[in-house]
Design an enzyme around this catalytic site. Sequence first.
Site, PDB file in Angstrom:
ATOM      1  N   CYS A 247       0.867  -1.183   0.000  1.00 16.48           N
ATOM      2  CA  CYS A 247       0.000   0.000   0.000  1.00 16.48           C
ATOM      3  C   CYS A 247       0.895   1.220   0.000  1.00 16.48           C
ATOM      4  CB  CYS A 247      -0.984  -0.024   1.158  1.00 16.48           C
ATOM      5  SG  CYS A 247      -0.228  -0.123   2.793  1.00 16.48           S
ATOM      6  N   ARG A 252      -2.243  -0.798   5.415  1.00 17.05           N
ATOM      7  CA  ARG A 252      -3.459  -1.305   4.766  1.00 17.05           C
ATOM      8  C   ARG A 252      -3.200  -2.679   4.160  1.00 17.05           C
ATOM      9  NH1 ARG A 252      -4.820   3.654   0.912  1.00 17.05           N
ATOM     10  NH2 ARG A 252      -2.599   4.039   1.218  1.00 17.05           N
TER      11      ARG A 252
END
Lengths: 300, 141
Positions: A247, A252
């Site tokens: 990410c 994430r």
Amino acid sequence: MTYPLDSDAKFQQYAHPEALVSTSWVDQHKGSAGLVIVECDEDILLYNTGHIPGAIKLDWHTELNHPVFRDYLNSTEMAALLSSKGISREDTIVLYGDKSNWWATYAFWVLKLFGHEDIRIMDGGRAKWIAEGREVTQETSPLASTEYPVVERDDSKIRAFKEDVLKHFGKPLIDVRSPQEYTGERTHMPDYPDEGAPRGGHIPTAASVPWAKAVYEDQTFKAIDELNVIYRQEAGINDSADVIAYCRIGERSSHTWFVLKYLIGIEKVRNYDGSWTEWGSAVRVPIVKGAEPGAVPVGF
Amino acid sequence: MPEITPSATEILEAFNEVPRLAKLDLLLEYADQLPEIPENFRDRPELLERVEECQSPVYLITEIESNRVRVYLTAPVEAPTTRGFASILQIALDNQSVQTVLEFDDGFISSLGLTELVSPLRIRGMHGMLNRIKRQVSEKI
């Protein structure tokens, strides 16, 4: 596994039901010896506003990251941190947090680098606990310090570095950022500060699967059938795949890493925590702009 | 010469008096004090400026009433750290003269001693708020 597993039918569909517990399971078992409930949020003060009784706080930014260079704590530092938190190697750790357990899965991944065996995510996280009207308290109850052993951090299995990604072309890569970050329209998440990646776009061949596709509105993980559609059918990941997810700074993608490995059951999944803030700033690495994944780059 | 306001000095003293870890509790107390923005702005979100440097959705607007600056900030309750930053700046700058706000010492933020506790990345949001307040005021005079 020290603690009984949560027999919730939903979890039994997943490859590793032992990695999840429900809010009601936590409510029932909280306060038991050998079970440590840990809140990990984006906002360092959210825990202080009210948390599950007995839960302790772990901050991803000021505690898990190395204070000087861009890496995680080393083995000695992690042992000192977990000892000061009152966590033992044999403890069952239940992690929960804000934003669909985004930061809780990040902490899960970091703790797995040190091989802590029994870690579980509370499905739905902080939001679900509060939505269900369960008890929260502002009272902190620090645990007596322990002697967590010094365990060598193993970066070889679930962590990928830039050099690994450069050798990975032709195998599945998943970009879990927002569509605008993927196309290169912007270099940081909508609503989030720019942390300095000067180029926009994605790593060639990466499929775009934004991380939050894996959760429902109530922040719980989607049922296995729905996850299979997203990751197996649409992104083309199969059981034998060797997957790297990334990410912007690797948080994430920890969430996606957790979903792929523990819920869907893909054995070989690594998280590239250098992610876009490294790749987008690196010299002489290939980048693709636009909505198409792009071809395997030649000469890298 | 950049200076800070008397209310900012009080805030600094409060932070400097408490031990390191209690600073977070103090920040939370400030977070709870952030006043709601006036009704006329609540219904007109398009008038507010988004503070892009903050992780959570923070909006601000300033007004100048007979050379006094009014500072209004909104931040979600789910983001208490950011809310605390907003509240501190609101207390420090609201009702001050235009000149005082424009010359307000940016070093105030680092003097709070929060940078290491909450991380430099998070404190950037507070700098973003202050810069935007000053910019808005300079555009409105």
